[in-house]
Design a protein around this motif. Structure first.
Motif, short mmCIF file in Angstrom:
data_model
loop_
_atom_site.label_atom_id
_atom_site.label_comp_id
_atom_site.label_asym_id
_atom_site.label_seq_id
_atom_site.Cartn_x
_atom_site.Cartn_y
_atom_site.Cartn_z
N PRO A 55 0.76 -1.18 0.04
CA PRO A 55 0.04 0.02 0.01
C PRO A 55 0.73 1.34 0.02
O PRO A 55 0.51 2.42 -0.72
CB PRO A 55 -0.88 -0.12 1.35
CG PRO A 55 -0.70 -1.79 1.57
CD PRO A 55 0.41 -2.30 0.96
N PHE A 56 1.84 1.35 0.99
CA PHE A 56 2.54 2.55 0.81
C PHE A 56 3.46 2.86 -0.40
O PHE A 56 3.37 3.78 -0.95
CB PHE A 56 3.76 2.29 2.01
CG PHE A 56 4.80 3.52 2.22
CD1 PHE A 56 4.33 4.56 2.66
CD2 PHE A 56 6.16 3.54 1.72
CE1 PHE A 56 5.10 5.68 2.83
CE2 PHE A 56 6.90 4.51 1.97
CZ PHE A 56 6.24 5.78 2.32
N LYS A 57 3.77 1.92 -1.22
CA LYS A 57 4.41 1.81 -2.60
C LYS A 57 3.45 2.46 -3.42
O LYS A 57 3.64 3.47 -4.18
CB LYS A 57 4.87 0.40 -3.02
CG LYS A 57 5.56 0.54 -4.49
CD LYS A 57 6.12 -0.73 -4.83
CE LYS A 57 6.60 -0.80 -6.32
NZ LYS A 57 7.00 -2.21 -6.69
N MET A 58 2.10 2.07 -3.41
CA MET A 58 1.01 2.48 -4.45
C MET A 58 0.65 4.04 -4.13
O MET A 58 0.53 4.41 -4.83
CB MET A 58 -0.16 1.42 -4.26
CG MET A 58 0.16 0.22 -4.85
SD MET A 58 -1.19 -1.10 -4.56
CE MET A 58 -2.48 -0.30 -5.59
N HIS A 59 0.77 4.19 -2.72
CA HIS A 59 0.37 5.57 -2.50
C HIS A 59 1.80 6.63 -2.89
O HIS A 59 1.09 7.57 -3.34
CB HIS A 59 0.29 5.69 -0.92
CG HIS A 59 -1.09 4.86 -0.58
ND1 HIS A 59 -1.00 4.32 0.72
CD2 HIS A 59 -2.17 4.54 -1.26
CE1 HIS A 59 -2.19 3.68 0.75
NE2 HIS A 59 -2.88 3.96 -0.17
#
Length: 220
Positions: A55-59
């Protein structure tokens, strides 16, 4: 419809990708806050939860897609640190650098410019040492010039919701956010946190309504 990254999810579970995009249509469709503000909010949630995986990468991908420069991403991490805890913020720094390299984001590291307007946010602490520490670190966080005062207010509210902290400090931050952005936009900023957990968002909106309906009320 706001364009959001989803292809990493499709590689794992297309059904979850579809669900995530449907959810994003609802939350990113809220009119009271901008895509940049929402992306700052959801990334702040990652930092508060020390969640630095997919999720952090996608954000980070989403922020890059919507023109948030790397230096502003670093400013977000610095601002959130006082709420998430500094070890978690340091974890975000350790995670964001390789993500930026993978995505081809230029990693600039110019020293931050600070502003004198520190918003007057306080968090009550009875212990004198802790009170001094809190005052010092909040002033440093709220002087972060690369984030607007409105963005700082919304991110701070997100940090409270993410950590189930709806007491006196949350009330002070709501008051500040309402003074800066008005009731309707603050409500949408809190509504947006439903993407990160419906129980927390329900509780936060109930507390917002309680504050707005208090005898002294709040003015937009």
């Amino acid at each position: 419809m706001v364009e959001l990254p989803s292809s990493p999810l499709a590689l794992i579970d297309p059904d979850f990708e579809e669900m995530a995009l449907q959810t994003g249509d609802l939350t990113f469709g809220l009119p009271g806050t901008t895509p940049r503000e929402k992306l700052l909010q959801v990334t702040a949630h990652d930092i508060c939860r020390a969640s630095f995986g997919l999720p952090f990468k996608m954000h980070v991908m989403g922020m890059h897609m919507h023109g948030v420069p790397y230096v502003d991403m670093l400013a977000l991490i610095r601002f959130v640190a006082v709420y998430s805890g500094y070890p978690s913020a340091a974890g975000a720094l350790g995670a964001i650098a390789p993500i930026a390299d993978e995505l081809g984001i230029e990693r600039t590291t110019a020293r931050s410019r600070q502003v004198d307007d520190q918003s007057g946010v306080t968090v009550p602490a009875r212990d004198s040492w802790l009170a001094g520490f809190v005052d010092s670190r909040l002033k440093r966080a709220w002087s972060e010039a690369r984030l607007s005062l409105r963005e700082r207010a919304f991110v701070a509210l997100t940090a409270h919701v993410s950590q189930h902290s709806l007491g006196a400090s949350f009330r002070r931050h709501v008051q500040l956010a309402v003074e800066i952005a008005g009731v309707d936009d603050v409500r949408d900023a809190i509504r947006f946190t439903a993407e990160m957990g419906i129980t927390e968002a329900v509780a936060a909106l109930a507390e917002l309504d309680h504050l707005l309906n208090a005898p002294e009320g709040m003015q937009s």
